[in-house]
Each structure stands twice: as structure tokens, then as C-alpha cells.
Write a protein that holds these residues in place. Sequence first.
Motif, PDB file in Angstrom:
ATOM      1  N   PRO A 125     -17.576  16.313  -8.160  1.00 42.12           N
ATOM      2  CA  PRO A 125     -16.964  15.382  -9.485  1.00 42.12           C
ATOM      3  C   PRO A 125     -18.010  14.742  -9.938  1.00 42.12           C
ATOM      4  N   ASN A 132     -14.577  17.013 -18.730  1.00 44.26           N
ATOM      5  CA  ASN A 132     -14.391  17.683 -17.232  1.00 44.26           C
ATOM      6  C   ASN A 132     -14.802  16.758 -16.087  1.00 44.26           C
ATOM      7  N   GLU A 133     -13.719  15.744 -15.722  1.00 40.57           N
ATOM      8  CA  GLU A 133     -13.985  14.960 -14.750  1.00 40.57           C
ATOM      9  C   GLU A 133     -14.293  15.552 -13.362  1.00 40.57           C
ATOM     10  N   GLU A 134     -14.027  17.065 -13.082  1.00 42.23           N
ATOM     11  CA  GLU A 134     -14.171  17.606 -12.033  1.00 42.23           C
ATOM     12  C   GLU A 134     -15.427  17.865 -11.441  1.00 42.23           C
ATOM     13  N   SER A 135     -16.106  18.659 -12.659  1.00 37.95           N
ATOM     14  CA  SER A 135     -17.131  19.309 -12.255  1.00 37.95           C
ATOM     15  C   SER A 135     -18.376  19.141 -13.340  1.00 37.95           C
ATOM     16  N   PRO A 219      -8.375  15.584 -10.670  1.00 35.52           N
ATOM     17  CA  PRO A 219      -9.080  15.751 -11.787  1.00 35.52           C
ATOM     18  C   PRO A 219      -8.188  16.368 -13.069  1.00 35.52           C
ATOM     19  N   LYS A 220      -8.548  16.011 -14.258  1.00 36.30           N
ATOM     20  CA  LYS A 220      -8.039  16.276 -15.289  1.00 36.30           C
ATOM     21  C   LYS A 220      -8.031  17.674 -15.666  1.00 36.30           C
ATOM     22  N   LYS A 222     -10.394  21.562 -14.473  1.00 38.61           N
ATOM     23  CA  LYS A 222     -10.684  22.241 -13.371  1.00 38.61           C
ATOM     24  C   LYS A 222     -11.401  23.445 -13.907  1.00 38.61           C
TER      25      LYS A 222
END
Length: 349
Positions: A125, A132-135, A219-220, A222
Motif C-alpha cells: 500500500p 491508487n491507495e493500494e499500490s 483500497p479504492k 486495485k
Amino acid sequence: MAKTKFVDFRAVKAAITMEQLLQHYGILDQFKRTGDSLNGSCPIHKGSNPTQFRVSTTKNIWNCFSDCEHGGNTLDFIAKMEKVSIHAAALKAIEWFNLDPETMSANDEKAETAEPKTSAPAPKPAARSAANEESSGDGGRPQGLPNAPLKFRLDKLERTHPYLTEERGLTPETIIDFGIGYCAKGMMADRIAIPIHNVKGEVVAYAGRFIGAPPEGAPKYKLPPGFRKSQELFNLDQAVREWPDKPLVIVEGFFDCMKLHQHGYRRSVALMGSTMSSAQEALIRQFTDSKSHVIVMLDENEAGKAGREDIACRLSKFCFVRVHQFDKPDMEPEHLTAEEVQQLTEGTL
């Protein structure tokens, strides 16, 4: 009700030229050629000024500097001439120039539910990335490696999902232009799938946006493992086809770009976050020079403020940079009206 047949608009646009279209309409001989430009009166609003309509043959774009106050690519031209949607324009181009849509789209139904093969570890994260809060998308791999084009398309997407039309306020034309839609199964199941293209127009990844506010801790966005978003600028392949004397607008997120596009301004790119990587900087430098004008328009929050200062400092070394500050906290480019977009890009805001 029959489903609308999927058409790869980017492939259709790449297959035809503005010269071919002018020839199709029987007006090519009415244009004066100067270098890579064709100049003449506007065939859209039936103007009489021989310099009001300009075509760049190298960039394959057009612009009317008179009544239309508009420009775009080949499909935009057909849509304006025929007074139809972009989808209908693409179908007309396929018919007029005997194009084969089956060979122009790398559709693979079996691949739709398959995860891309990669040995890279899942990305961690990144809290400061607004898009891209995930990656970070780099997957721990060397940042210099290019993202490989995908060998499949997610072409069974629901393009009329209420999240797109009601919550995000996107028109059918914008949804089709960007090829987005709700994905019911596969790697982007239950998310809005957003194709990401490299500068050549090849799809290199899909971003999956959770519908609405995600559950706590989720996360929003992916992204597929191994994809390096720091190597790409969202919408760059479309932005570089616009007239180069227009400012290049840099925003954070996918929907910021889409809304600017919907409001008539198509020379914009998204960082997919609030920071600019060295690879993204190199891409911007590739398509700008000392005469270029760049507008940095990030979200009005702490991450956006920090990001725009860094970006402005780096880009101002080789081009003219204007930083836009919103007058309200948490404002985003997506929230602008069409009138505000026009004023901002013309330098009156």
C-alpha cells in the motif's frame, strides 16, 4: 435489447487519417498544405475563412479556431460532421474504409478471467497516492523496465452502471472514449475496470475502482501485480494527439482526466497519484519544449500541495509551468464545471 457491439476506438482512430477523411468528403483539394499542416475553411460549420480550420498530418488531429472552437481526432471529426456519437462515428469509419474490427481488437474471452502471469510480489500500500491507495504499481521490480502490453481485453464490461452515470456524472460518450465499465468477474470483479494505455496506445494494465466508499481498510483502487504505474501517464496517448500549443494539464486521478475530457479539454494526463516519478517526468519532457505550457492541477489537500510544489520545481527547468490552487479545501479537477475548465485552460482563473 441487443447489446452494443464493442469497438476498439483507439484502433479505429489509428487506422485512418484526416487526409483520408477529407478525401472521403471530397474536400481535400480545398485545403492548402504547409509543411505538415492542412489549412482551409471549416467543413463542420461551413465557414468561409481559409485559415480557420487546421489539420496536423503528423499528429492526425484537427482544430477549428472559429465558430466550432473545438478540435480532436479522426473520430471526433466524423462525429461532428455526421452529428452522431463517437461509437456511431467508429462504425461509419469501419464501413467507409472497409476495416475489420475483429483483427483490430485483441479480444480473448478466456483471458478475461485469467490473472496476468508474473513472478513479482504483490505491491505494498502507498498511503500518499490519491489515485491508487493500494499500490505504487512498481511491484518491487526495477523501475526502468517497460510495462508489457496485455494480450487480452476486458470487453464484457457494463458501461451503463449507475456509479459511472449517476455518481461520477459521466456521459455515455466519455465512458466509451475511455473504455471503462463495471466488471462482473475475473481479476477486476465487482470493480470499475479502467484500461491504462502506454504512449503507443497499447493497453498495459487495468485499474479497478471499488464502487463507492470501500470497507474500512480496503483500497479504492486495485492494480495487477507487477504493473509499474510510475512508468506511465494515464491518457498520454490521447493528450499528445491534441494541438501542441494547448497547455498540458497534469492531474492526479483517472476521473479528473475523464471529466476534463468530457468538458472538452483533452490535453491532460494523470499521474495516478500525487507524486511524479522520474520516468513520468521523462515522458512529459519528451512531448514538451521551452515554448510549452504546463498546468499542474492536483487535489487541494496536503498530498496535492506537496506534490505540485515538487512537480512545478522540476518541470519549470525546461518549460513554462503554472500551478493552479483551488479556493476550497479538498477540491479536485473532477469537480470543475465546463466553464471553469475553459477559463482555467485559457488562463482567466
